[in-house]
Write a protein that holds these residues in place. Structure first.
Motif, PDB file in Angstrom:
ATOM      1  N   PHE A 243      81.882  19.612 122.551  1.00 53.60           N
ATOM      2  CA  PHE A 243      82.639  19.202 123.733  1.00 53.60           C
ATOM      3  C   PHE A 243      82.651  20.226 124.865  1.00 53.60           C
ATOM      4  N   ARG A 244      82.121  21.401 124.647  1.00 47.42           N
ATOM      5  CA  ARG A 244      81.918  22.349 125.745  1.00 47.42           C
ATOM      6  C   ARG A 244      80.862  23.352 125.310  1.00 47.42           C
ATOM      7  N   ASP A 245      80.203  23.986 126.289  1.00 48.38           N
ATOM      8  CA  ASP A 245      79.096  24.873 125.948  1.00 48.38           C
ATOM      9  C   ASP A 245      79.305  26.310 126.406  1.00 48.38           C
ATOM     10  N   ASP A 246      80.527  26.645 126.822  1.00 47.99           N
ATOM     11  CA  ASP A 246      80.783  28.004 127.301  1.00 47.99           C
ATOM     12  C   ASP A 246      81.610  28.835 126.323  1.00 47.99           C
ATOM     13  N   ARG A 247      81.930  28.271 125.159  1.00 41.87           N
ATOM     14  CA  ARG A 247      82.717  28.998 124.155  1.00 41.87           C
ATOM     15  C   ARG A 247      82.025  28.845 122.807  1.00 41.87           C
ATOM     16  N   ASN A 248      80.828  29.467 122.710  1.00 40.17           N
ATOM     17  CA  ASN A 248      80.042  29.417 121.479  1.00 40.17           C
ATOM     18  C   ASN A 248      79.919  27.970 120.980  1.00 40.17           C
ATOM     19  N   ILE A 249      80.262  27.712 119.727  1.00 35.34           N
ATOM     20  CA  ILE A 249      80.194  26.354 119.191  1.00 35.34           C
ATOM     21  C   ILE A 249      81.589  25.731 119.282  1.00 35.34           C
ATOM     22  N   SER A 250      81.704  24.644 120.022  1.00 35.35           N
ATOM     23  CA  SER A 250      82.986  23.963 120.213  1.00 35.35           C
ATOM     24  C   SER A 250      82.788  22.499 119.841  1.00 35.35           C
ATOM     25  N   ILE A 251      83.415  22.076 118.751  1.00 40.89           N
ATOM     26  CA  ILE A 251      83.093  20.768 118.184  1.00 40.89           C
ATOM     27  C   ILE A 251      84.327  19.932 117.855  1.00 40.89           C
ATOM     28  N   ILE A 252      84.089  18.624 117.777  1.00 41.89           N
ATOM     29  CA  ILE A 252      85.060  17.666 117.253  1.00 41.89           C
ATOM     30  C   ILE A 252      84.387  16.983 116.074  1.00 41.89           C
ATOM     31  N   ALA A 253      85.113  16.791 114.977  1.00 43.59           N
ATOM     32  CA  ALA A 253      84.560  16.153 113.779  1.00 43.59           C
ATOM     33  C   ALA A 253      85.497  15.047 113.314  1.00 43.59           C
ATOM     34  N   GLY A 254      84.927  13.906 113.009  1.00 38.37           N
ATOM     35  CA  GLY A 254      85.701  12.772 112.527  1.00 38.37           C
ATOM     36  C   GLY A 254      84.886  11.507 112.621  1.00 38.37           C
ATOM     37  N   ASN A 255      85.557  10.341 112.556  1.00 36.43           N
ATOM     38  CA  ASN A 255      84.805   9.109 112.784  1.00 36.43           C
ATOM     39  C   ASN A 255      84.547   8.948 114.283  1.00 36.43           C
ATOM     40  N   THR A 256      83.634   8.085 114.627  1.00 38.47           N
ATOM     41  CA  THR A 256      83.183   7.975 116.016  1.00 38.47           C
ATOM     42  C   THR A 256      84.325   7.647 116.968  1.00 38.47           C
ATOM     43  N   THR A 257      85.210   6.737 116.566  1.00 46.48           N
ATOM     44  CA  THR A 257      86.311   6.329 117.440  1.00 46.48           C
ATOM     45  C   THR A 257      87.267   7.479 117.716  1.00 46.48           C
ATOM     46  N   LEU A 258      87.666   8.202 116.663  1.00 44.63           N
ATOM     47  CA  LEU A 258      88.622   9.293 116.839  1.00 44.63           C
ATOM     48  C   LEU A 258      87.997  10.462 117.586  1.00 44.63           C
ATOM     49  N   VAL A 259      86.741  10.730 117.328  1.00 44.72           N
ATOM     50  CA  VAL A 259      86.062  11.807 118.051  1.00 44.72           C
ATOM     51  C   VAL A 259      86.078  11.523 119.549  1.00 44.72           C
ATOM     52  N   GLU A 260      85.806  10.290 119.919  1.00 44.52           N
ATOM     53  CA  GLU A 260      85.785   9.937 121.337  1.00 44.52           C
ATOM     54  C   GLU A 260      87.182  10.022 121.947  1.00 44.52           C
ATOM     55  N   LYS A 261      88.201   9.611 121.185  1.00 47.10           N
ATOM     56  CA  LYS A 261      89.572   9.683 121.704  1.00 47.10           C
ATOM     57  C   LYS A 261      90.011  11.120 121.924  1.00 47.10           C
ATOM     58  N   ILE A 262      89.694  12.001 120.978  1.00 45.91           N
ATOM     59  CA  ILE A 262      90.032  13.423 121.147  1.00 45.91           C
ATOM     60  C   ILE A 262      89.245  14.018 122.306  1.00 45.91           C
ATOM     61  N   ASN A 263      87.988  13.651 122.411  1.00 44.42           N
ATOM     62  CA  ASN A 263      87.135  14.160 123.478  1.00 44.42           C
ATOM     63  C   ASN A 263      87.668  13.794 124.863  1.00 44.42           C
ATOM     64  N   ASN A 264      88.337  12.649 124.966  1.00 45.39           N
ATOM     65  CA  ASN A 264      88.892  12.207 126.252  1.00 45.39           C
ATOM     66  C   ASN A 264      90.174  12.959 126.629  1.00 45.39           C
ATOM     67  N   ILE A 265      90.744  13.702 125.667  1.00 41.69           N
ATOM     68  CA  ILE A 265      92.012  14.395 125.909  1.00 41.69           C
ATOM     69  C   ILE A 265      91.802  15.887 126.126  1.00 41.69           C
ATOM     70  N   ILE A 266      90.961  16.481 125.314  1.00 47.48           N
ATOM     71  CA  ILE A 266      90.825  17.944 125.350  1.00 47.48           C
ATOM     72  C   ILE A 266      89.789  18.370 126.364  1.00 47.48           C
ATOM     73  N   LYS A 267      89.734  19.682 126.611  1.00 49.69           N
ATOM     74  CA  LYS A 267      88.725  20.229 127.518  1.00 49.69           C
ATOM     75  C   LYS A 267      88.259  21.578 126.998  1.00 49.69           C
TER      76      LYS A 267
END
Length: 267
Positions: A243-267
């Motif tokens: 979800f971002r490329d300026d802080r080493n490895i920054s990832i979200i893990a889960g099912n596709t729906t939840l990953v997308e929901k978290i991705n829409n909230i965090i930065k």
């Protein structure tokens, strides 16, 4: 590939031995604790002993393979197709405090792709394994050398954040770098059923694979933190999103729906 299975079996044998090293000094008054980059970044003699064992064993059995370890860095063979990515003691902070969530994480990449993941939490006696294309499973009994039949893993099927228990972590430079995940945690916490901070990326990702944690995110990870966990989550039907490329490895893990929901909230 049959070689993937052989490598997994070897990694499991090493994980059992590392688990014994970890348990031998767990909650021991003789445990020696030091720091690395800051007072928050803890290392113990056990981290070093476990990595020394892993590097020695891998180098002896697979002398043409490269190795990346948390404590000793890169042991590179130019042109090697195989690369071992190991965290000898993931959850050192918890381990040094006498808290039981810690593990050894062994990931293997073939031509740059993670293909084998082995994570063993010795206090809990939980062994998580995955091979590309063959699914993921959890077994117990490694501590006594008699593995029980495994449970096939699958990520949570929940889609409503309000029903979810989520996990995250925070970088060691959280006191000095404003990109420290604290704002993300504050935004997520009111929207979920529960929030956990277990202190081990590898174990968090295994819990995602098992569905006991619905979704996990973290920033500023290193490859040894998450290489094995990525294989295990993907083979359990999950998704890994960067979800971002300026802080080493920054990832979200889960099912596709939840990953997308978290991705829409965090930065």
């Amino acid at each position: 590939m049959e070689e993937f299975k052989e490598i997994k079996a070897f990694a499991v044998k090493m994980a059992a031995a590392v688990g014994e090293i970890q348990m031998d000094s767990f909650r021991s008054p003789r445990l020696q604790i030091d720091t690395k980059t800051s007072q928050y970044d803890v290392v113990t003699e056990v981290d070093k002993a476990c990595e020394a064992y892993l590097v020695k064993e891998i180098s002896s059995h697979y002398p043409t393979h490269s190795i990346i370890g948390e404590e000793t860095g890169k042991h590179i063979h130019e042109g090697a197709d195989w690369e071992w990515v190991v965290d000898p003691l993931d959850g050192t902070n918890s381990y040094s405090q006498g808290l039981p969530i810690f593990c050894v994480s062994i990931g293997v990449r073939y031509k740059g792709e993670p293909v084998v993941g082995v994570v063993y939490a010795p206090y809990l006696d939980e062994l998580y394994t995955a091979v590309k294309g063959q699914g993921a499973e959890m077994q117990q009994g490694l501590c006594i050398g008699e593995l029980l039949p495994g449970d096939r893993l699958h990520v949570s099927r929940k889609t409503d954040l309000g029903e979810c228990v989520v996990a995250t972590g925070f970088p060691y430079d959280k006191a000095t770098n404003p990109v420290n995940n604290i704002d993300n945690a504050a935004k997520i916490l009111p929207q979920v059923r529960g929030f956990r901070r277990m202190g081990s990326c590898a174990y968090d990702m295994c819990c995602v694979a098992m569905g006991t944690i619905d979704v996990y995110w973290e920033l500023d990870l290193k490859e040894y933190d998450c290489c094995a966990g990525m294989v295990i989550v993907k083979e359990a039907g999950g998704e890994i999103k960067h979800f971002r490329d300026d802080r080493n490895i920054s990832i979200i893990a889960g099912n596709t729906t939840l990953v997308e929901k978290i991705n829409n909230i965090i930065k």
